[in-house]
Design an enzyme around this catalytic site. Sequence first.
Site, PDB file in Angstrom:
ATOM      1  N   GLU A  15       0.875  -1.179   0.000  1.00 58.00           N
ATOM      2  CA  GLU A  15       0.000   0.000   0.000  1.00 58.00           C
ATOM      3  C   GLU A  15       0.908   1.222   0.000  1.00 58.00           C
ATOM      4  O   GLU A  15       1.665   1.449   0.948  1.00 58.00           O
ATOM      5  CB  GLU A  15      -0.932   0.051   1.194  1.00 58.00           C
ATOM      6  CG  GLU A  15      -1.894   1.236   1.069  1.00 58.00           C
ATOM      7  CD  GLU A  15      -2.771   1.468   2.269  1.00 58.00           C
ATOM      8  OE1 GLU A  15      -2.517   2.456   2.982  1.00 58.00           O
ATOM      9  OE2 GLU A  15      -3.686   0.663   2.499  1.00 58.00           O
ATOM     10  N   CYS A  32      -2.879   7.763   4.536  1.00 57.09           N
ATOM     11  CA  CYS A  32      -2.689   7.364   3.137  1.00 57.09           C
ATOM     12  C   CYS A  32      -3.912   7.688   2.282  1.00 57.09           C
ATOM     13  O   CYS A  32      -3.769   8.029   1.106  1.00 57.09           O
ATOM     14  CB  CYS A  32      -2.401   5.869   3.057  1.00 57.09           C
ATOM     15  SG  CYS A  32      -0.915   5.352   3.935  1.00 57.09           S
TER      16      CYS A  32
END
Length: 539
Positions: free
Chosen positions: A274, A308
């Site tokens: 990720e 994120c």
Amino acid sequence: MTATALPPHAAPADRPAGNPVADGPPPALPAAATALAGQVRGTGPAFTATSPLTGAPTVDVPSSTPADVDAAFADARAAQLSWAALPAGRRAAVLLRLHDLVLDRQAEGLDLVQLEAGKARRHAVEEVLDVAINARYHARAAARLLRPRRRAGALPVLTRTRELRFPVGVVGVVSPWNYPLSLAASEVLPALAAGNAVVHRPDPATMLSALWLRALAVEAGLPPALWQVVAGEGAEVGPLVTDRADLVCFTGSTRVGREVAARAARRLVPASLELGGKNPLLVLDDADLDRAVEGAIRACFASAGQLCVSIERVYVADPLHDEFLRRFVARTGTLRLGVGGDFGADLGSLASARQLDTVTAHVADAVERGATLHTGGRHRPDIGPYVFEPAVLTGVTPGMRMHAEETFGPVVAVYRFRTDDEAVALANDTAYGLNASVFSGSGARGEAVAARIDAGSVNVNDGYSAVWGSVDAPMGGWKDSGLGGRHGADGLLRFTRVKTVARQRGLDLAPAYHRPGERSAAWTRRMTTALRLLRRTGL
């Protein structure tokens, strides 16, 4: 560009004087901090992290040498064999006890997350709740997802085919500083539920948060050797973990993610990544403005933008743009800044001088090149060493750093659009594809626009929590935002190897070589007839 590029209190006269300050002392370092640090497999020189809330040191943590990492993997491999042999329900029971402990002792975890990551307490709560959600989901889902499954065989009745799942072995997890509980739990817990052991390298800045979670897991019944923790800088210890693991999970920058993927590929082991994002939020012309403004506030400024999936680009339909901007700027200016260990602050601190330098540089660069700063954008050392006022800008254009680069701070650019097609094109005009958001008064229209956005997760009438909290559905990045993903069935099954076992009865699936040629021809005719029959019956 240094963190002093924008003076702490210098502001044009047409901007507010500054966000209000929430009083309250920061949380105290728990007495158990030294004991937590003792869980690290390390014999190297100790390092000391500092709290971004105050700049004060936290605790000394030993660093891990290559020999320490080797020993961690050896012990994890030995422990994994007996763990994998347990029924999935026995492993799940540990996760359910961990669920209860995390909720019961959440005040300890909140203090540690605030001290190490600098975030406001209201945002630290998200992490504790996320750990509990992940623990419960993977405990409930593991037995169902891992059980042997019947699959259609080559020939009905005559071919009995089963799919079997086995753990990969030892999973290497490299987790970041911004969500030290959530991003550890979302990788470690499903790996353990699937029967694996884990060697975990948390970021050095937030070691105690990850170690607190491990200590609770051991208290819940996890054999200690199954979750090994090593410590050190990413450039030194990260490759050691990557080069020894049977599967690698990495959360961090796209640049480092490419390096992790390349190292894993050379060994032909899978990697789950990720990575970065430059996430858009679209406000369509039928959106409820009050809901869109509040949704954007949370989506842009949770954890001071150090998330994120945080929103950094807001696109607003032309008829709503001016009123949205007015309300959004006004609301941003009311957010309370603070470093207290209570729930008084809306925003906490950036995590480090490095983050402060990046955020300050992006704002300064945009303003110098002609962008308009409507509110915020100032370093507030009077509150904490890395506190930064949330900033809203317009007129951000290509060539400015914050137009395309990930800022990872409480900074957002607002743009206008005319049509839904234009909005989708603007949202997709990025190398990233991690998260997006659409606000619309029509659920069907919002979902239709969401389906056209090139991102692994898209929220409708929410910034990020709707997808993040839906742990039964997969979540991962597209394009430069990563490979694979967490959550859902795929998020657990990625920690397994699959084996197919098929048993044939009756008719052979190939002609026998020792028989005359005419018998092979007869076999071919029978198989052809069988396939035609299967086609007509819909099988």
